[in-house]
Scaffold this motif. Sequence first.
Motif, PDB file in Angstrom:
ATOM      1  N   ALA A  58      42.911  34.031  44.586  1.00  0.00           N
ATOM      2  CA  ALA A  58      41.592  33.806  44.006  1.00  0.00           C
ATOM      3  C   ALA A  58      41.685  32.701  42.953  1.00  0.00           C
ATOM      4  CB  ALA A  58      41.082  35.091  43.359  1.00  0.00           C
ATOM      5  N   ARG A  59      40.594  31.983  42.777  1.00  0.00           N
ATOM      6  CA  ARG A  59      40.564  30.938  41.757  1.00  0.00           C
ATOM      7  C   ARG A  59      40.527  31.536  40.363  1.00  0.00           C
ATOM      8  NH1 ARG A  59      37.385  27.186  40.126  1.00  0.00           N
ATOM      9  NH2 ARG A  59      35.426  28.122  40.740  1.00  0.00           N
ATOM     10  N   LYS A  60      39.793  32.647  40.213  1.00  0.00           N
ATOM     11  CA  LYS A  60      39.699  33.336  38.933  1.00  0.00           C
ATOM     12  C   LYS A  60      39.801  34.837  39.167  1.00  0.00           C
ATOM     13  CE  LYS A  60      36.953  29.992  36.408  1.00  0.00           C
ATOM     14  NZ  LYS A  60      35.796  29.783  35.539  1.00  0.00           N
ATOM     15  N   ASN A  71      46.597  35.286  34.827  1.00  0.00           N
ATOM     16  CA  ASN A  71      46.160  33.933  35.164  1.00  0.00           C
ATOM     17  C   ASN A  71      47.083  33.169  36.096  1.00  0.00           C
ATOM     18  OD1 ASN A  71      43.750  34.100  33.690  1.00  0.00           O
ATOM     19  ND2 ASN A  71      44.885  33.740  31.805  1.00  0.00           N
ATOM     20  N   LYS A  72      48.330  33.587  36.211  1.00  0.00           N
ATOM     21  CA  LYS A  72      49.234  32.896  37.130  1.00  0.00           C
ATOM     22  C   LYS A  72      49.613  33.805  38.293  1.00  0.00           C
ATOM     23  CE  LYS A  72      51.060  29.724  33.696  1.00  0.00           C
ATOM     24  NZ  LYS A  72      52.055  29.637  32.679  1.00  0.00           N
ATOM     25  N   VAL A  73      50.465  34.782  38.034  1.00  0.00           N
ATOM     26  CA  VAL A  73      51.027  35.603  39.108  1.00  0.00           C
ATOM     27  C   VAL A  73      49.948  36.405  39.855  1.00  0.00           C
ATOM     28  CG1 VAL A  73      52.702  37.410  39.684  1.00  0.00           C
ATOM     29  CG2 VAL A  73      53.245  35.722  37.926  1.00  0.00           C
ATOM     30  N   VAL A  74      49.120  37.126  39.121  1.00  0.00           N
ATOM     31  CA  VAL A  74      48.092  37.954  39.770  1.00  0.00           C
ATOM     32  C   VAL A  74      47.104  37.075  40.527  1.00  0.00           C
ATOM     33  CG1 VAL A  74      46.176  39.554  39.385  1.00  0.00           C
ATOM     34  CG2 VAL A  74      48.328  39.865  38.148  1.00  0.00           C
ATOM     35  N   ARG A  75      46.647  36.005  39.895  1.00  0.00           N
ATOM     36  CA  ARG A  75      45.667  35.111  40.531  1.00  0.00           C
ATOM     37  C   ARG A  75      46.209  34.566  41.848  1.00  0.00           C
ATOM     38  NH1 ARG A  75      45.119  29.914  40.738  1.00  0.00           N
ATOM     39  NH2 ARG A  75      46.657  29.458  39.134  1.00  0.00           N
ATOM     40  N   LYS A  76      47.470  34.124  41.856  1.00  0.00           N
ATOM     41  CA  LYS A  76      48.069  33.576  43.077  1.00  0.00           C
ATOM     42  C   LYS A  76      48.225  34.650  44.148  1.00  0.00           C
ATOM     43  CE  LYS A  76      50.447  29.761  40.853  1.00  0.00           C
ATOM     44  NZ  LYS A  76      51.671  29.332  40.222  1.00  0.00           N
ATOM     45  N   LYS A  77      48.696  35.847  43.748  1.00  0.00           N
ATOM     46  CA  LYS A  77      48.896  36.919  44.725  1.00  0.00           C
ATOM     47  C   LYS A  77      47.562  37.393  45.308  1.00  0.00           C
ATOM     48  CE  LYS A  77      52.014  40.020  44.894  1.00  0.00           C
ATOM     49  NZ  LYS A  77      52.526  39.545  46.164  1.00  0.00           N
ATOM     50  N   LEU A  78      46.529  37.365  44.496  1.00  0.00           N
ATOM     51  CA  LEU A  78      45.211  37.805  44.954  1.00  0.00           C
ATOM     52  C   LEU A  78      44.495  36.684  45.721  1.00  0.00           C
ATOM     53  CD1 LEU A  78      43.814  40.530  44.712  1.00  0.00           C
ATOM     54  CD2 LEU A  78      42.646  39.690  42.677  1.00  0.00           C
ATOM     55  N   ILE A 122      46.805  49.078  36.047  1.00  0.00           N
ATOM     56  CA  ILE A 122      45.652  48.251  35.703  1.00  0.00           C
ATOM     57  C   ILE A 122      45.030  47.715  36.986  1.00  0.00           C
ATOM     58  CG2 ILE A 122      44.911  46.188  34.456  1.00  0.00           C
ATOM     59  CD1 ILE A 122      47.568  46.558  32.780  1.00  0.00           C
ATOM     60  N   LEU A 123      43.737  47.914  37.136  1.00  0.00           N
ATOM     61  CA  LEU A 123      43.014  47.406  38.297  1.00  0.00           C
ATOM     62  C   LEU A 123      42.482  46.010  37.964  1.00  0.00           C
ATOM     63  CD1 LEU A 123      42.180  48.389  41.139  1.00  0.00           C
ATOM     64  CD2 LEU A 123      39.971  49.001  40.151  1.00  0.00           C
ATOM     65  N   VAL A 124      42.797  45.051  38.837  1.00  0.00           N
ATOM     66  CA  VAL A 124      42.309  43.685  38.677  1.00  0.00           C
ATOM     67  C   VAL A 124      41.422  43.336  39.867  1.00  0.00           C
ATOM     68  CG1 VAL A 124      44.265  42.892  37.280  1.00  0.00           C
ATOM     69  CG2 VAL A 124      44.391  42.733  39.761  1.00  0.00           C
ATOM     70  N   ARG A 125      40.582  42.312  39.662  1.00  0.00           N
ATOM     71  CA  ARG A 125      39.644  41.909  40.711  1.00  0.00           C
ATOM     72  C   ARG A 125      39.480  40.404  40.701  1.00  0.00           C
ATOM     73  NH1 ARG A 125      34.358  40.679  39.136  1.00  0.00           N
ATOM     74  NH2 ARG A 125      33.497  41.641  40.992  1.00  0.00           N
ATOM     75  N   SER A 126      39.108  39.880  41.864  1.00  0.00           N
ATOM     76  CA  SER A 126      38.780  38.458  41.934  1.00  0.00           C
ATOM     77  C   SER A 126      37.410  38.266  41.295  1.00  0.00           C
ATOM     78  CB  SER A 126      38.772  37.983  43.387  1.00  0.00           C
ATOM     79  OG  SER A 126      37.839  38.733  44.135  1.00  0.00           O
ATOM     80  N   LYS A 127      37.212  37.105  40.661  1.00  0.00           N
ATOM     81  CA  LYS A 127      35.909  36.782  40.076  1.00  0.00           C
ATOM     82  C   LYS A 127      35.169  35.759  40.925  1.00  0.00           C
ATOM     83  CE  LYS A 127      35.265  36.206  35.650  1.00  0.00           C
ATOM     84  NZ  LYS A 127      35.410  35.802  34.237  1.00  0.00           N
ATOM     85  N   THR A 128      35.903  35.078  41.798  1.00  0.00           N
ATOM     86  CA  THR A 128      35.303  34.059  42.658  1.00  0.00           C
ATOM     87  C   THR A 128      35.707  34.338  44.102  1.00  0.00           C
ATOM     88  OG1 THR A 128      37.224  32.630  42.292  1.00  0.00           O
ATOM     89  CG2 THR A 128      35.336  32.284  40.849  1.00  0.00           C
ATOM     90  N   GLY A 129      34.930  33.837  45.036  1.00  0.00           N
ATOM     91  CA  GLY A 129      35.254  34.037  46.449  1.00  0.00           C
ATOM     92  C   GLY A 129      35.034  35.475  46.860  1.00  0.00           C
ATOM     93  N   ASP A 130      35.746  35.890  47.909  1.00  0.00           N
ATOM     94  CA  ASP A 130      35.639  37.270  48.394  1.00  0.00           C
ATOM     95  C   ASP A 130      36.119  38.234  47.321  1.00  0.00           C
ATOM     96  OD1 ASP A 130      34.757  36.342  50.848  1.00  0.00           O
ATOM     97  OD2 ASP A 130      36.756  36.373  51.745  1.00  0.00           O
ATOM     98  N   LEU A 131      35.416  39.348  47.176  1.00  0.00           N
ATOM     99  CA  LEU A 131      35.802  40.349  46.197  1.00  0.00           C
ATOM    100  C   LEU A 131      37.050  41.074  46.686  1.00  0.00           C
ATOM    101  CD1 LEU A 131      35.232  41.830  43.564  1.00  0.00           C
ATOM    102  CD2 LEU A 131      33.713  43.360  44.847  1.00  0.00           C
TER     103      LEU A 131
END
Length: 166
Positions: free
Chosen positions: A83-85, A74-81, A49-58
């Motif tokens: 990104a806020r969202k 919302n927790k693990v991926v967001r923190k590792k990336l 599954i490809l995920v992306r940041s929604k805020t800040g740098d892409l």
Amino acid sequence: MSDTLPEIRAILEASPHAFEVMECNPDLADTAVFCERYGKAPEDSANTILVRSKTGDLKYAACVVLATHRLDVNKVVRKKLEARKVSFASAEETKELTGQEIGGVTALGLPADLPLWIDADVMARKEIILGGGNRTSKLIVDPKLLTDQPMAEVVEGLANPIALSS
């Protein structure tokens, strides 16, 4: 060998790990339908599954999780990336970034600078079924093949088992 992408075929053939390429009807490529139609266990199927940041740098990352698990976006991926969202990348973004189609995305042959995060539960399987890079093939591989890929990292708790309703 089935019609896997040439770069994926090269990775498989260069690997010391056993593999099998399985043809798949493109109309049956989505995981749940594939498992039911071809008699494969969902707990042996791994989705990329490809995920992306929604805020800040892409920023993007590819995540590999068992079909019986839900990615902790919302927790693990967001923190590792960092990104806020975060959100799932669209089918168009996935195709543009990986050259692969939804329903067949695989962790092999991804851009060398794309982080590849593998849920630890994937590594506990004897073998896993991955997309073939298209909707017409699936790959049956040793999960150790994933850790041989560029930017690969095994992440504890990247995904959580889906609670089965009774």
